[in-house]
Design a protein around this motif. Structure first.
Motif, PDB file in Angstrom:
ATOM      1  N   MET B   1      -1.068 -72.013  90.786  1.00 55.79           N
ATOM      2  CA  MET B   1      -1.638 -71.164  91.833  1.00 55.79           C
ATOM      3  C   MET B   1      -0.543 -70.594  92.726  1.00 55.79           C
ATOM      4  SD  MET B   1      -3.200 -74.249  94.140  1.00 55.79           S
ATOM      5  CE  MET B   1      -3.983 -75.357  92.983  1.00 55.79           C
ATOM      6  N   PRO B   2       0.259 -69.706  92.175  1.00 55.18           N
ATOM      7  CA  PRO B   2       1.336 -69.085  92.954  1.00 55.18           C
ATOM      8  C   PRO B   2       0.713 -68.282  94.092  1.00 55.18           C
ATOM      9  CG  PRO B   2       1.545 -68.615  90.601  1.00 55.18           C
ATOM     10  CD  PRO B   2       0.221 -69.207  90.813  1.00 55.18           C
ATOM     11  N   GLU B   3       1.303 -68.413  95.258  1.00 56.89           N
ATOM     12  CA  GLU B   3       0.687 -67.817  96.434  1.00 56.89           C
ATOM     13  C   GLU B   3       0.725 -66.295  96.413  1.00 56.89           C
ATOM     14  OE1 GLU B   3       1.835 -69.529 100.174  1.00 56.89           O
ATOM     15  OE2 GLU B   3       2.732 -71.241  99.134  1.00 56.89           O
ATOM     16  N   PHE B   4       1.934 -65.761  96.244  1.00 55.64           N
ATOM     17  CA  PHE B   4       2.057 -64.318  96.398  1.00 55.64           C
ATOM     18  C   PHE B   4       1.278 -63.547  95.340  1.00 55.64           C
ATOM     19  CE2 PHE B   4       4.208 -60.467  94.895  1.00 55.64           C
ATOM     20  CZ  PHE B   4       3.871 -59.634  95.946  1.00 55.64           C
ATOM     21  N   LEU B   5       1.450 -63.949  94.086  1.00 53.00           N
ATOM     22  CA  LEU B   5       0.768 -63.223  93.017  1.00 53.00           C
ATOM     23  C   LEU B   5      -0.734 -63.220  93.235  1.00 53.00           C
ATOM     24  CD1 LEU B   5       2.759 -64.424  89.879  1.00 53.00           C
ATOM     25  CD2 LEU B   5       2.937 -62.260  91.125  1.00 53.00           C
ATOM     26  N   ASP B   6      -1.241 -64.363  93.630  1.00 54.46           N
ATOM     27  CA  ASP B   6      -2.674 -64.483  93.864  1.00 54.46           C
ATOM     28  C   ASP B   6      -3.120 -63.581  95.004  1.00 54.46           C
ATOM     29  OD1 ASP B   6      -5.207 -65.830  93.338  1.00 54.46           O
ATOM     30  OD2 ASP B   6      -4.935 -66.652  95.352  1.00 54.46           O
ATOM     31  N   LEU B   7      -2.411 -63.661  96.103  1.00 53.18           N
ATOM     32  CA  LEU B   7      -2.777 -62.848  97.268  1.00 53.18           C
ATOM     33  C   LEU B   7      -2.673 -61.362  96.961  1.00 53.18           C
ATOM     34  CD1 LEU B   7      -3.551 -62.503 100.190  1.00 53.18           C
ATOM     35  CD2 LEU B   7      -1.148 -62.855 100.828  1.00 53.18           C
ATOM     36  N   HIS B   8      -1.591 -61.002  96.302  1.00 49.39           N
ATOM     37  CA  HIS B   8      -1.407 -59.594  95.959  1.00 49.39           C
ATOM     38  C   HIS B   8      -2.540 -59.116  95.054  1.00 49.39           C
ATOM     39  CE1 HIS B   8       0.260 -55.971  94.086  1.00 49.39           C
ATOM     40  NE2 HIS B   8       1.027 -55.879  95.136  1.00 49.39           N
ATOM     41  N   GLY B   9      -2.910 -59.939  94.113  1.00 46.72           N
ATOM     42  CA  GLY B   9      -3.980 -59.560  93.210  1.00 46.72           C
ATOM     43  C   GLY B   9      -5.303 -59.394  93.924  1.00 46.72           C
ATOM     44  N   ARG B  10      -5.626 -60.347  94.785  1.00 48.02           N
ATOM     45  CA  ARG B  10      -6.902 -60.249  95.495  1.00 48.02           C
ATOM     46  C   ARG B  10      -6.909 -59.057  96.438  1.00 48.02           C
ATOM     47  NH1 ARG B  10      -7.899 -64.618  98.835  1.00 48.02           N
ATOM     48  NH2 ARG B  10      -5.808 -65.432  98.483  1.00 48.02           N
ATOM     49  N   THR B  11      -5.771 -58.822  97.083  1.00 48.10           N
ATOM     50  CA  THR B  11      -5.688 -57.649  97.966  1.00 48.10           C
ATOM     51  C   THR B  11      -5.906 -56.370  97.167  1.00 48.10           C
ATOM     52  OG1 THR B  11      -4.126 -58.833  99.367  1.00 48.10           O
ATOM     53  CG2 THR B  11      -4.250 -56.455  99.635  1.00 48.10           C
ATOM     54  N   GLY B  12      -5.290 -56.320  96.013  1.00 53.79           N
ATOM     55  CA  GLY B  12      -5.455 -55.145  95.172  1.00 53.79           C
ATOM     56  C   GLY B  12      -6.907 -54.933  94.791  1.00 53.79           C
ATOM     57  N   LYS B  13      -7.585 -56.011  94.476  1.00 51.40           N
ATOM     58  CA  LYS B  13      -8.992 -55.893  94.099  1.00 51.40           C
ATOM     59  C   LYS B  13      -9.811 -55.351  95.258  1.00 51.40           C
ATOM     60  CE  LYS B  13     -10.507 -59.407  91.811  1.00 51.40           C
ATOM     61  NZ  LYS B  13     -10.497 -58.902  90.433  1.00 51.40           N
ATOM     62  N   ALA B  14      -9.546 -55.880  96.458  1.00 51.26           N
ATOM     63  CA  ALA B  14     -10.294 -55.421  97.634  1.00 51.26           C
ATOM     64  C   ALA B  14      -9.998 -53.953  97.920  1.00 51.26           C
ATOM     65  CB  ALA B  14      -9.940 -56.288  98.845  1.00 51.26           C
ATOM     66  N   LEU B  15      -8.738 -53.582  97.823  1.00 51.75           N
ATOM     67  CA  LEU B  15      -8.372 -52.192  98.088  1.00 51.75           C
ATOM     68  C   LEU B  15      -9.013 -51.257  97.070  1.00 51.75           C
ATOM     69  CD1 LEU B  15      -4.585 -52.550  98.996  1.00 51.75           C
ATOM     70  CD2 LEU B  15      -6.503 -52.092 100.541  1.00 51.75           C
ATOM     71  N   ARG B  16      -9.037 -51.714  95.850  1.00 52.89           N
ATOM     72  CA  ARG B  16      -9.634 -50.898  94.800  1.00 52.89           C
ATOM     73  C   ARG B  16     -11.125 -50.700  95.071  1.00 52.89           C
ATOM     74  NH1 ARG B  16      -8.114 -49.448  89.978  1.00 52.89           N
ATOM     75  NH2 ARG B  16      -9.648 -48.931  88.378  1.00 52.89           N
ATOM     76  N   ALA B  17     -11.784 -51.787  95.435  1.00 56.42           N
ATOM     77  CA  ALA B  17     -13.217 -51.696  95.723  1.00 56.42           C
ATOM     78  C   ALA B  17     -13.463 -50.756  96.897  1.00 56.42           C
ATOM     79  CB  ALA B  17     -13.770 -53.090  96.026  1.00 56.42           C
ATOM     80  N   LEU B  18     -12.591 -50.841  97.879  1.00 58.70           N
ATOM     81  CA  LEU B  18     -12.723 -49.980  99.047  1.00 58.70           C
ATOM     82  C   LEU B  18     -12.539 -48.513  98.666  1.00 58.70           C
ATOM     83  CD1 LEU B  18     -13.231 -50.417 102.050  1.00 58.70           C
ATOM     84  CD2 LEU B  18     -10.758 -50.366 102.414  1.00 58.70           C
ATOM     85  N   ALA B  19     -11.523 -48.255  97.875  1.00 57.47           N
ATOM     86  CA  ALA B  19     -11.262 -46.881  97.433  1.00 57.47           C
ATOM     87  C   ALA B  19     -12.423 -46.373  96.592  1.00 57.47           C
ATOM     88  CB  ALA B  19      -9.964 -46.839  96.630  1.00 57.47           C
ATOM     89  N   ASP B  20     -12.949 -47.247  95.762  1.00 65.65           N
ATOM     90  CA  ASP B  20     -14.070 -46.876  94.916  1.00 65.65           C
ATOM     91  C   ASP B  20     -15.252 -46.432  95.769  1.00 65.65           C
ATOM     92  OD1 ASP B  20     -14.972 -46.946  92.040  1.00 65.65           O
ATOM     93  OD2 ASP B  20     -16.566 -48.132  92.965  1.00 65.65           O
ATOM     94  N   GLU B  21     -15.522 -47.234  96.775  1.00 66.06           N
ATOM     95  CA  GLU B  21     -16.631 -46.928  97.684  1.00 66.06           C
ATOM     96  C   GLU B  21     -16.394 -45.602  98.397  1.00 66.06           C
ATOM     97  OE1 GLU B  21     -18.234 -50.418  99.941  1.00 66.06           O
ATOM     98  OE2 GLU B  21     -17.677 -49.201 101.676  1.00 66.06           O
ATOM     99  N   ALA B  22     -15.158 -45.414  98.860  1.00 65.01           N
ATOM    100  CA  ALA B  22     -14.833 -44.194  99.606  1.00 65.01           C
ATOM    101  C   ALA B  22     -14.945 -42.965  98.716  1.00 65.01           C
ATOM    102  CB  ALA B  22     -13.424 -44.310 100.180  1.00 65.01           C
TER     103      ALA B  22
END
Lengths: 153, 153
Positions: B1-22
């Motif tokens: 459970m590497p911290e950065f990779l995990d966080l970066h991935g989850r952030t990317g998912k959230a940003l993508r969902a946000l962009a999708d919605e927008a």
DNA sequence: CTGAGGTCGTTTGCCGTCTAACGATTACCG
DNA sequence: CGGTAATCGTTAGACGGCAAACGACCTCAG
């Protein structure tokens, strides 16, 4: 051409490609290692549980589980007590990958953050955490309820 | 459970969902706005040129262009001089989206980085740039040559 | 005990991404 | 001038992700 969104996106692409390359060395596709990680953590989870742990939807887990079953990494077993449920169990092959894959992933994290000082790393994690929270909150407004930390703040 | 990779991935998912919605608010799918952006920058580009500008492969652009042509956002025209080439031209509908979509994207970037100070933002961009470079270089080793900044370091 | 409603996993269908293979066209060398 | 090599776009197939529709199963009120 917003700077951050663009940079974050490109970084994500590069990291994904890197992970893909690394996991291919162990005969895995890039997404399979995270599903395996969920089962290493809690073998015998249901697709829904895995999906929640991985922050993806259930159909995604189902598809991946189908391929991974065919690949001999895990098995599907219906739950005796509740016949709606399916439990995913690791095979020996799936279990055997834990050590190699986990160290591969750690190595990747280290390699990728090697150019950063400890302070830079902390600031990065902090900033990314803030952005993640902002994005999630903006999503929550008339979006899907994630039930991850709505009231617990 | 590497911290950065995990966080970066989850952030990317959230940003993508946000962009999708927008983007859905403008009748676009999430990937289409970046393809449009490439044409706003240089209308009449070929699929290959767009792919290079977007850091994706040509087939990706071809598929998206097919859907967007059907959606009336652009047109395909074979080049007279070189009949191998295809040029993608914006329709009025595609051009009309530039203003709204660009401001939507800026608004999103601002909203998502609102919790950061200027200093934090700079450090974030700097750290992410380093990581992007590291990942790209690690990829270059026996990987695909990207021709983006091989000698220009 | 039965029926209505809730909970699961699965299927279907779409988007974005990649690699590999293919077909058409152009460019270059002899 | 002709043929091989390089360049393009397209197609085919796979993976990971999502939403919506579906069917099987459990639960609970009556």
């Amino acid at each position: 051409m917003p700077e951050f969104l663009d940079l974050h996106g490109r970084t994500g692409k590069a990291l994904r490609a890197l992970a893909d390359e690394a996991m291919r060395r162990h005969g895995l596709h890039v997404g399979q290692n995270v599903l395996l990680a969920a089962l290493w953590e809690r073998d015998g989870s249901t697709p829904g549980e895995v999906a929640a742990a991985l922050h993806v939807t259930t159909p995604t887990v189902v598809k991946m589980a189908t391929r991974m079953t065919a690949a001999g990494l895990l098995t599907r077993v219906r739950d005796d007590r509740d016949n709606r449920l399916v439990r995913l169990w690791l095979t020996d092959a799936g279990r055997a990958l834990q050590g190699p894959v986990e160290s591969e992933r750690r190595r990747m994290e280290d390699a990728v953050t090697a150019d950063l000082t400890d302070a830079e790393r902390e600031h990065l994690m902090s900033a990314l955490t803030k952005i993640h929270r902002s994005a999630t909150e903006l999503l929550g407004a008339s979006g899907p309820a994630d039930h991850d930390d709505p009231a617990a703040g």
